[in-house]
Design an enzyme around this catalytic site. Sequence first.
Site, PDB file in Angstrom:
ATOM      1  CG  HIS A   1      -1.734   1.262   1.311  1.00 37.73           C
ATOM      2  ND1 HIS A   1      -2.947   1.355   0.670  1.00 37.73           N
ATOM      3  CD2 HIS A   1      -1.519   2.457   1.887  1.00 37.73           C
ATOM      4  CE1 HIS A   1      -3.445   2.568   0.856  1.00 37.73           C
ATOM      5  NE2 HIS A   1      -2.595   3.260   1.601  1.00 37.73           N
TER       6      HIS A   1
ATOM      7  CG  ASP B   1     -11.602   4.245   6.051  1.00 35.57           C
ATOM      8  OD1 ASP B   1     -11.037   5.049   6.822  1.00 35.57           O
ATOM      9  OD2 ASP B   1     -11.362   4.188   4.842  1.00 35.57           O
TER      10      ASP B   1
ATOM     11  NE  ARG C   1      -9.219  11.085   8.718  1.00 33.49           N
ATOM     12  CZ  ARG C   1      -8.427  10.224   8.076  1.00 33.49           C
ATOM     13  NH1 ARG C   1      -8.893   9.063   7.674  1.00 33.49           N
ATOM     14  NH2 ARG C   1      -7.180  10.514   7.870  1.00 33.49           N
TER      15      ARG C   1
ATOM     16  CB  SER D   1      -8.059   5.635   7.514  1.00 31.96           C
ATOM     17  OG  SER D   1      -8.431   5.634   6.166  1.00 31.96           O
TER      18      SER D   1
ATOM     19  CE  LYS E   1      -8.903   2.499   3.675  1.00 32.71           C
ATOM     20  NZ  LYS E   1      -8.951   3.853   3.132  1.00 32.71           N
TER      21      LYS E   1
END
Length: 429
Positions: free
Chosen positions: A86, A165, A172, A187, A191
Amino acid sequence: MIEPFAAVEVIAAKRDRNELSNEMIDWIVSAYTRGVVADEQMSALLMAILLNGMNTREISRWTNAMINSGERMNWSALDRPTTDKHSTGGVGDKITLPLAPLVAACGGAVPQLSGRGLGHTGGTLDKLESIPGWRAELTNEEMLNVLKSCGAVICAASAGLAPADKKLYALRDVTATVEAIPLIASSIMSKKIAEGTSVLILDVKTGNGAFMSDPARAGELARAMVALGTEAGVKTRALVTAMDVPLGLTVGNALEVRESVEVLAGGGPDDVRELTILLAREMLSAANIHEKDPADALKDGSAMDHWRRMISAQGGNPDAPLPTAKETHQVRALSSGTMTTMHALKVGVASWRLGAGRSRQGEKVQAGAGIEIHAKPGDLVNKGDLLFTLHTDEGARFERALESLEGAVGIVQGGVADRLPLVIERIEP
Ligand code: URA
Protein backbone atom coordinates in the site's frame (compact mmCIF):
# COMPACT_ATOMS: atom_id res chain seq x y z
CA MET A 1 -31.75 -0.46 21.31
CA ILE A 2 -30.58 1.45 24.38
CA GLU A 3 -27.27 3.12 23.59
CA PRO A 4 -24.65 2.66 26.38
CA PHE A 5 -23.14 6.16 25.96
CA ALA A 6 -24.08 9.63 24.81
CA ALA A 7 -21.83 11.01 22.07
CA VAL A 8 -21.13 14.15 24.12
CA GLU A 9 -19.56 12.04 26.90
CA VAL A 10 -17.07 10.56 24.43
CA ILE A 11 -16.33 13.94 22.82
CA ALA A 12 -15.81 15.57 26.24
CA ALA A 13 -13.45 12.78 27.34
CA LYS A 14 -11.13 13.36 24.36
CA ARG A 15 -11.53 17.15 24.57
CA ASP A 16 -10.27 16.92 28.17
CA ARG A 17 -7.28 14.77 27.06
CA ASN A 18 -8.55 11.59 28.71
CA GLU A 19 -8.14 8.14 27.20
CA LEU A 20 -11.21 6.67 25.52
CA SER A 21 -12.16 3.27 26.98
CA ASN A 22 -12.46 0.22 24.70
CA GLU A 23 -16.23 0.27 25.20
CA MET A 24 -16.45 3.93 24.20
CA ILE A 25 -14.43 3.35 21.04
CA ASP A 26 -16.41 0.26 19.98
CA TRP A 27 -19.63 2.10 20.56
CA ILE A 28 -18.85 5.42 18.87
CA VAL A 29 -17.49 3.80 15.68
CA SER A 30 -20.47 1.43 15.44
CA ALA A 31 -23.02 4.12 16.36
CA TYR A 32 -21.60 6.53 13.77
CA THR A 33 -21.70 3.83 11.07
CA ARG A 34 -25.33 3.06 12.03
CA GLY A 35 -26.26 6.76 11.79
CA VAL A 36 -26.96 7.12 15.54
CA VAL A 37 -24.12 9.59 16.07
CA ALA A 38 -24.48 12.72 13.91
CA ASP A 39 -21.80 14.09 11.58
CA GLU A 40 -21.37 17.23 13.73
CA GLN A 41 -20.70 15.08 16.80
CA MET A 42 -18.19 12.87 15.01
CA SER A 43 -16.55 16.00 13.53
CA ALA A 44 -15.98 17.35 17.04
CA LEU A 45 -14.51 14.04 18.18
CA LEU A 46 -12.22 13.81 15.14
CA MET A 47 -10.92 17.32 15.83
CA ALA A 48 -10.33 16.41 19.50
CA ILE A 49 -8.39 13.32 18.33
CA LEU A 50 -6.35 15.44 15.91
CA LEU A 51 -5.49 17.91 18.67
CA ASN A 52 -5.01 15.54 21.61
CA GLY A 53 -3.95 12.28 19.94
CA MET A 54 -4.61 8.65 20.87
CA ASN A 55 -2.32 6.14 22.54
CA THR A 56 -1.38 2.76 21.02
CA ARG A 57 -4.26 0.93 22.71
CA GLU A 58 -6.81 3.47 21.52
CA ILE A 59 -5.51 3.40 17.91
CA SER A 60 -5.56 -0.38 17.87
CA ARG A 61 -9.09 -0.56 19.29
CA TRP A 62 -10.33 2.14 16.86
CA THR A 63 -8.83 0.17 13.94
CA ASN A 64 -10.54 -3.03 15.11
CA ALA A 65 -13.85 -1.26 15.48
CA MET A 66 -13.55 -0.07 11.87
CA ILE A 67 -12.67 -3.60 10.67
CA ASN A 68 -15.67 -5.00 12.59
CA SER A 69 -18.01 -2.52 10.88
CA GLY A 70 -17.87 -4.69 7.73
CA GLU A 71 -16.76 -7.94 6.13
CA ARG A 72 -13.32 -9.60 6.27
CA MET A 73 -12.03 -11.27 3.16
CA ASN A 74 -10.53 -14.73 3.21
CA TRP A 75 -8.05 -16.18 0.75
CA SER A 76 -7.61 -19.65 2.26
CA ALA A 77 -8.80 -21.16 -1.07
CA LEU A 78 -5.52 -20.07 -2.67
CA ASP A 79 -2.49 -22.34 -2.91
CA ARG A 80 0.06 -19.54 -2.39
CA PRO A 81 0.61 -16.81 0.19
CA THR A 82 -1.08 -13.43 -0.25
CA THR A 83 1.22 -10.43 -0.23
CA ASP A 84 0.19 -6.84 -0.84
CA LYS A 85 1.58 -3.31 -0.83
CA HIS A 86 0.00 0.00 0.00
CA SER A 87 1.31 3.43 -0.90
CA THR A 88 0.18 6.53 0.94
CA GLY A 89 0.08 8.25 -2.46
CA GLY A 90 2.07 10.65 -4.53
CA VAL A 91 2.67 12.23 -7.92
CA GLY A 92 3.45 9.82 -10.76
CA ASP A 93 3.20 6.88 -8.33
CA LYS A 94 2.18 4.14 -10.75
CA ILE A 95 4.16 1.42 -8.94
CA THR A 96 1.15 -0.83 -8.21
CA LEU A 97 0.61 -1.39 -11.94
CA PRO A 98 3.90 -3.16 -12.73
CA LEU A 99 4.36 -4.45 -9.15
CA ALA A 100 1.24 -6.65 -8.81
CA PRO A 101 1.87 -8.76 -11.97
CA LEU A 102 5.61 -8.82 -11.20
CA VAL A 103 5.07 -10.35 -7.75
CA ALA A 104 2.55 -12.79 -9.26
CA ALA A 105 5.20 -13.84 -11.81
CA CYS A 106 7.55 -14.60 -8.90
CA GLY A 107 5.05 -16.82 -7.05
CA GLY A 108 3.02 -14.48 -4.80
CA ALA A 109 -0.74 -13.87 -4.82
CA VAL A 110 -1.55 -10.15 -4.82
CA PRO A 111 -5.09 -9.11 -3.79
CA GLN A 112 -4.80 -5.35 -4.44
CA LEU A 113 -7.81 -3.30 -3.36
CA SER A 114 -7.08 0.15 -4.72
CA GLY A 115 -8.62 3.59 -4.71
CA ARG A 116 -9.33 6.53 -6.96
CA GLY A 117 -7.41 9.78 -6.88
CA LEU A 118 -8.62 12.77 -4.94
CA GLY A 119 -6.82 16.10 -5.13
CA HIS A 120 -3.34 16.15 -6.62
CA THR A 121 -2.50 12.47 -6.07
CA GLY A 122 -3.53 9.95 -8.71
CA GLY A 123 -5.54 6.78 -8.09
CA THR A 124 -4.63 3.34 -9.38
CA LEU A 125 -8.19 2.60 -10.54
CA ASP A 126 -8.39 5.83 -12.57
CA LYS A 127 -5.13 4.87 -14.28
CA LEU A 128 -6.25 1.34 -15.16
CA GLU A 129 -9.65 2.55 -16.36
CA SER A 130 -7.86 4.29 -19.24
CA ILE A 131 -7.34 0.79 -20.71
CA PRO A 132 -10.30 0.15 -23.04
CA GLY A 133 -12.79 -2.31 -21.50
CA TRP A 134 -11.04 -2.71 -18.10
CA ARG A 135 -13.41 -3.08 -15.12
CA ALA A 136 -12.58 -1.98 -11.54
CA GLU A 137 -15.74 -3.30 -9.85
CA LEU A 138 -15.59 -7.06 -9.22
CA THR A 139 -17.64 -9.31 -6.95
CA ASN A 140 -15.69 -11.21 -4.28
CA GLU A 141 -16.08 -14.36 -6.37
CA GLU A 142 -14.74 -12.68 -9.51
CA MET A 143 -11.84 -11.32 -7.49
CA LEU A 144 -10.95 -14.81 -6.25
CA ASN A 145 -11.16 -16.21 -9.79
CA VAL A 146 -8.83 -13.55 -11.23
CA LEU A 147 -6.44 -14.09 -8.33
CA LYS A 148 -6.44 -17.86 -8.90
CA SER A 149 -5.93 -17.63 -12.65
CA CYS A 150 -3.53 -14.65 -12.85
CA GLY A 151 -1.86 -14.47 -9.42
CA ALA A 152 -2.84 -10.80 -9.07
CA VAL A 153 -5.98 -8.70 -9.11
CA ILE A 154 -6.34 -4.93 -8.82
CA CYS A 155 -9.89 -3.76 -8.13
CA ALA A 156 -12.12 -1.47 -6.07
CA ALA A 157 -12.94 -2.38 -2.46
CA SER A 158 -16.55 -3.52 -2.08
CA ALA A 159 -18.98 -1.36 -0.13
CA GLY A 160 -18.96 -4.01 2.62
CA LEU A 161 -15.27 -3.54 3.48
CA ALA A 162 -14.71 -1.22 6.47
CA PRO A 163 -17.85 0.91 5.84
CA ALA A 164 -16.97 2.96 8.95
CA ASP A 165 -13.85 4.17 7.15
CA LYS A 166 -15.83 5.23 4.08
CA LYS A 167 -18.03 7.49 6.23
CA LEU A 168 -15.20 8.72 8.43
CA TYR A 169 -12.87 9.44 5.52
CA ALA A 170 -15.49 11.57 3.73
CA LEU A 171 -16.08 13.50 6.97
CA ARG A 172 -12.35 14.01 7.63
CA ASP A 173 -11.94 15.37 4.13
CA VAL A 174 -14.34 18.26 4.84
CA THR A 175 -13.38 18.95 8.48
CA ALA A 176 -9.58 19.42 8.10
CA THR A 177 -8.92 16.26 10.14
CA VAL A 178 -7.23 14.09 7.49
CA GLU A 179 -3.71 14.73 8.85
CA ALA A 180 -3.99 13.06 12.27
CA ILE A 181 -1.60 10.08 12.46
CA PRO A 182 -4.02 7.89 14.52
CA LEU A 183 -6.76 8.54 11.95
CA ILE A 184 -4.59 7.92 8.87
CA ALA A 185 -3.03 4.79 10.36
CA SER A 186 -6.38 3.29 11.41
CA SER A 187 -8.02 4.21 8.10
CA ILE A 188 -5.36 2.53 5.95
CA MET A 189 -4.80 -0.46 8.20
CA SER A 190 -8.49 -1.25 8.79
CA LYS A 191 -8.93 -1.72 5.04
CA LYS A 192 -5.72 -3.70 4.58
CA ILE A 193 -6.41 -6.01 7.55
CA ALA A 194 -10.04 -6.55 6.41
CA GLU A 195 -8.69 -7.34 2.93
CA GLY A 196 -7.16 -10.45 4.51
CA THR A 197 -3.60 -10.30 3.14
CA SER A 198 -0.93 -12.25 5.07
CA VAL A 199 1.90 -9.86 4.17
CA LEU A 200 1.74 -6.10 3.75
CA ILE A 201 4.51 -3.78 2.59
CA LEU A 202 3.78 -0.11 3.20
CA ASP A 203 5.29 2.55 0.96
CA VAL A 204 5.00 5.69 3.09
CA LYS A 205 5.73 8.70 0.93
CA THR A 206 7.40 11.85 2.21
CA GLY A 207 8.36 15.20 0.66
CA ASN A 208 6.30 18.08 -0.73
CA GLY A 209 4.13 15.81 -2.95
CA ALA A 210 3.09 13.50 -0.07
CA PHE A 211 0.54 13.64 2.74
CA MET A 212 3.38 13.68 5.26
CA SER A 213 5.90 16.16 3.89
CA ASP A 214 8.16 15.83 6.96
CA PRO A 215 10.25 12.58 6.91
CA ALA A 216 10.13 12.31 10.74
CA ARG A 217 6.28 12.39 10.73
CA ALA A 218 6.23 9.91 7.84
CA GLY A 219 8.43 7.59 9.93
CA GLU A 220 6.04 8.00 12.87
CA LEU A 221 3.07 7.08 10.66
CA ALA A 222 4.97 4.09 9.25
CA ARG A 223 5.79 2.80 12.77
CA ALA A 224 2.15 3.17 13.88
CA MET A 225 0.95 1.18 10.86
CA VAL A 226 3.60 -1.54 11.21
CA ALA A 227 2.54 -1.97 14.87
CA LEU A 228 -1.17 -2.23 13.92
CA GLY A 229 -0.51 -4.79 11.17
CA THR A 230 1.77 -6.88 13.38
CA GLU A 231 -0.75 -6.94 16.21
CA ALA A 232 -3.43 -8.15 13.76
CA GLY A 233 -1.18 -11.02 12.61
CA VAL A 234 -0.26 -9.45 9.25
CA LYS A 235 3.48 -9.55 8.50
CA THR A 236 4.01 -5.82 7.99
CA ARG A 237 7.10 -3.83 6.94
CA ALA A 238 7.38 -0.23 5.74
CA LEU A 239 9.67 1.81 3.53
CA VAL A 240 9.63 5.59 3.83
CA THR A 241 10.34 6.77 0.28
CA ALA A 242 10.87 10.05 -1.57
CA MET A 243 8.00 12.12 -2.96
CA ASP A 244 9.73 15.48 -3.29
CA VAL A 245 10.13 14.88 -7.05
CA PRO A 246 7.51 13.07 -9.24
CA LEU A 247 8.18 9.36 -9.78
CA GLY A 248 9.20 8.54 -13.33
CA LEU A 249 8.60 10.68 -16.41
CA THR A 250 4.79 10.70 -16.62
CA VAL A 251 1.93 12.00 -14.46
CA GLY A 252 -1.65 11.27 -15.54
CA ASN A 253 -3.77 8.19 -16.16
CA ALA A 254 -3.05 6.73 -19.63
CA LEU A 255 0.44 8.27 -19.62
CA GLU A 256 1.27 6.35 -16.44
CA VAL A 257 -0.12 3.10 -17.87
CA ARG A 258 2.20 3.54 -20.85
CA GLU A 259 5.20 3.97 -18.55
CA SER A 260 4.20 0.97 -16.43
CA VAL A 261 4.10 -1.19 -19.55
CA GLU A 262 7.62 0.05 -20.42
CA VAL A 263 8.79 -1.16 -16.98
CA LEU A 264 7.10 -4.53 -17.55
CA ALA A 265 8.91 -4.74 -20.90
CA GLY A 266 12.25 -4.44 -19.05
CA GLY A 267 12.78 -0.68 -19.60
CA GLY A 268 11.18 2.44 -18.12
CA PRO A 269 12.68 5.18 -15.94
CA ASP A 270 15.32 4.10 -13.39
CA ASP A 271 13.45 5.31 -10.28
CA VAL A 272 10.20 3.50 -11.20
CA ARG A 273 12.03 0.28 -12.07
CA GLU A 274 14.22 0.43 -8.94
CA LEU A 275 11.31 1.04 -6.54
CA THR A 276 9.17 -1.63 -8.23
CA ILE A 277 11.94 -4.22 -7.83
CA LEU A 278 12.70 -3.16 -4.26
CA LEU A 279 9.05 -3.41 -3.15
CA ALA A 280 8.63 -6.73 -4.99
CA ARG A 281 11.64 -8.17 -3.13
CA GLU A 282 10.18 -6.98 0.19
CA MET A 283 6.75 -8.51 -0.62
CA LEU A 284 8.29 -11.84 -1.63
CA SER A 285 10.86 -12.19 1.14
CA ALA A 286 8.32 -11.35 3.87
CA ALA A 287 6.10 -14.09 2.37
CA ASN A 288 9.06 -16.53 2.28
CA ILE A 289 8.80 -16.90 -1.49
CA HIS A 290 12.17 -17.35 -3.18
CA GLU A 291 11.23 -18.78 -6.62
CA LYS A 292 12.59 -16.03 -8.85
CA ASP A 293 14.23 -12.62 -8.52
CA PRO A 294 11.91 -9.79 -9.68
CA ALA A 295 14.65 -8.23 -11.85
CA ASP A 296 14.75 -11.51 -13.85
CA ALA A 297 10.94 -11.62 -14.18
CA LEU A 298 11.04 -8.16 -15.80
CA LYS A 299 13.75 -9.30 -18.23
CA ASP A 300 12.30 -12.69 -19.24
CA GLY A 301 8.81 -11.44 -20.09
CA SER A 302 6.99 -13.37 -17.36
CA ALA A 303 5.86 -10.19 -15.52
CA MET A 304 4.48 -8.81 -18.82
CA ASP A 305 2.70 -12.10 -19.43
CA HIS A 306 0.99 -11.85 -16.00
CA TRP A 307 0.03 -8.21 -16.70
CA ARG A 308 -1.63 -9.16 -20.01
CA ARG A 309 -3.56 -11.99 -18.37
CA MET A 310 -4.65 -9.82 -15.44
CA ILE A 311 -5.85 -6.97 -17.69
CA SER A 312 -7.73 -9.38 -20.00
CA ALA A 313 -9.35 -11.21 -17.06
CA GLN A 314 -10.91 -7.88 -16.00
CA GLY A 315 -12.29 -7.14 -19.49
CA GLY A 316 -9.41 -4.95 -20.69
CA ASN A 317 -7.61 -5.21 -24.00
CA PRO A 318 -3.86 -5.03 -23.32
CA ASP A 319 -3.20 -4.46 -27.05
CA ALA A 320 -5.66 -1.59 -27.54
CA PRO A 321 -4.12 1.83 -28.15
CA LEU A 322 -4.32 3.99 -25.02
CA PRO A 323 -6.40 7.19 -25.18
CA THR A 324 -4.50 10.39 -25.96
CA ALA A 325 -5.52 13.97 -25.16
CA LYS A 326 -6.78 16.28 -27.90
CA GLU A 327 -4.33 19.12 -27.18
CA THR A 328 -0.73 19.48 -26.04
CA HIS A 329 1.43 22.39 -24.90
CA GLN A 330 5.22 22.44 -24.52
CA VAL A 331 7.11 24.07 -21.65
CA ARG A 332 10.77 24.95 -22.34
CA ALA A 333 13.74 25.91 -20.14
CA LEU A 334 14.25 29.66 -19.67
CA SER A 335 17.95 29.28 -18.77
CA SER A 336 20.84 26.81 -19.02
CA GLY A 337 22.42 24.81 -16.18
CA THR A 338 21.85 21.74 -14.02
CA MET A 339 18.29 20.99 -13.00
CA THR A 340 18.49 20.96 -9.19
CA THR A 341 14.83 20.48 -8.16
CA MET A 342 11.39 19.53 -9.48
CA HIS A 343 8.53 20.24 -7.08
CA ALA A 344 6.28 17.16 -7.03
CA LEU A 345 3.25 18.98 -5.58
CA LYS A 346 3.32 21.71 -8.25
CA VAL A 347 3.56 19.10 -11.02
CA GLY A 348 0.76 17.06 -9.41
CA VAL A 349 -1.54 20.07 -9.13
CA ALA A 350 -0.80 21.03 -12.76
CA SER A 351 -1.72 17.52 -13.94
CA TRP A 352 -4.87 17.63 -11.83
CA ARG A 353 -5.84 20.99 -13.37
CA LEU A 354 -5.33 19.53 -16.85
CA GLY A 355 -8.13 17.06 -16.03
CA ALA A 356 -6.20 14.00 -14.82
CA GLY A 357 -7.69 14.26 -11.29
CA ARG A 358 -10.98 15.21 -9.69
CA SER A 359 -11.86 17.88 -7.16
CA ARG A 360 -15.12 16.25 -6.04
CA GLN A 361 -15.87 12.59 -5.43
CA GLY A 362 -17.62 11.04 -8.44
CA GLU A 363 -16.28 13.55 -10.99
CA LYS A 364 -15.06 12.04 -14.29
CA VAL A 365 -11.34 12.20 -15.05
CA GLN A 366 -9.75 12.59 -18.49
CA ALA A 367 -7.88 9.43 -19.48
CA GLY A 368 -5.37 11.23 -21.70
CA ALA A 369 -4.69 14.29 -19.52
CA GLY A 370 -1.40 14.77 -17.67
CA ILE A 371 2.23 15.71 -18.02
CA GLU A 372 5.25 14.16 -19.71
CA ILE A 373 8.52 15.12 -18.03
CA HIS A 374 11.55 15.45 -20.31
CA ALA A 375 14.32 16.21 -17.77
CA LYS A 376 14.79 15.42 -14.07
CA PRO A 377 16.98 16.84 -11.26
CA GLY A 378 20.64 16.12 -12.01
CA ASP A 379 20.20 16.58 -15.80
CA LEU A 380 22.01 19.34 -17.71
CA VAL A 381 19.58 21.51 -19.68
CA ASN A 382 20.10 24.28 -22.23
CA LYS A 383 17.89 27.33 -22.60
CA GLY A 384 15.01 26.34 -24.91
CA ASP A 385 15.16 22.60 -24.09
CA LEU A 386 11.83 20.86 -23.63
CA LEU A 387 10.99 20.36 -19.92
CA PHE A 388 7.32 19.31 -19.94
CA THR A 389 4.60 18.39 -22.44
CA LEU A 390 1.14 19.14 -21.06
CA HIS A 391 -1.83 17.05 -22.29
CA THR A 392 -5.55 17.83 -22.00
CA ASP A 393 -8.82 17.57 -23.96
CA GLU A 394 -9.68 21.19 -23.08
CA GLY A 395 -7.14 23.82 -24.10
CA ALA A 396 -8.67 26.34 -21.66
CA ARG A 397 -7.07 24.30 -18.86
CA PHE A 398 -3.48 25.12 -19.90
CA GLU A 399 -3.40 28.55 -18.24
CA ARG A 400 -4.15 27.32 -14.70
CA ALA A 401 -1.83 24.33 -15.13
CA LEU A 402 1.00 26.65 -16.23
CA GLU A 403 0.39 28.83 -13.16
CA SER A 404 0.97 25.78 -10.97
CA LEU A 405 4.19 24.95 -12.81
CA GLU A 406 5.65 28.41 -12.08
CA GLY A 407 8.79 27.86 -9.98
CA ALA A 408 8.36 24.07 -10.17
CA VAL A 409 11.86 23.56 -11.55
CA GLY A 410 15.21 24.92 -10.32
CA ILE A 411 18.02 25.34 -12.92
CA VAL A 412 21.41 26.48 -11.57
CA GLN A 413 24.72 26.93 -13.45
CA GLY A 414 27.12 24.43 -11.87
CA GLY A 415 24.41 23.29 -9.42
CA VAL A 416 23.78 19.77 -8.06
CA ALA A 417 20.52 17.87 -7.64
CA ASP A 418 18.88 18.68 -4.31
CA ARG A 419 16.52 15.78 -3.65
CA LEU A 420 15.73 13.09 -1.10
CA PRO A 421 17.23 9.61 -1.53
CA LEU A 422 14.70 7.16 -3.02
CA VAL A 423 14.50 5.15 0.24
CA ILE A 424 14.81 7.17 3.45
CA GLU A 425 14.01 4.56 6.11
CA ARG A 426 13.03 0.88 6.40
CA ILE A 427 10.86 -0.19 9.34
CA GLU A 428 10.13 -3.66 10.67
CA PRO A 429 8.52 -4.64 13.92
N1 URA B 1 -5.41 6.80 2.67
C1 URA B 1 -6.42 6.25 3.37
O1 URA B 1 -6.99 5.26 2.99
N2 URA B 1 -6.78 6.85 4.52
C2 URA B 1 -6.17 7.95 5.00
O2 URA B 1 -6.53 8.42 6.04
C3 URA B 1 -5.13 8.51 4.24
C4 URA B 1 -4.77 7.90 3.07
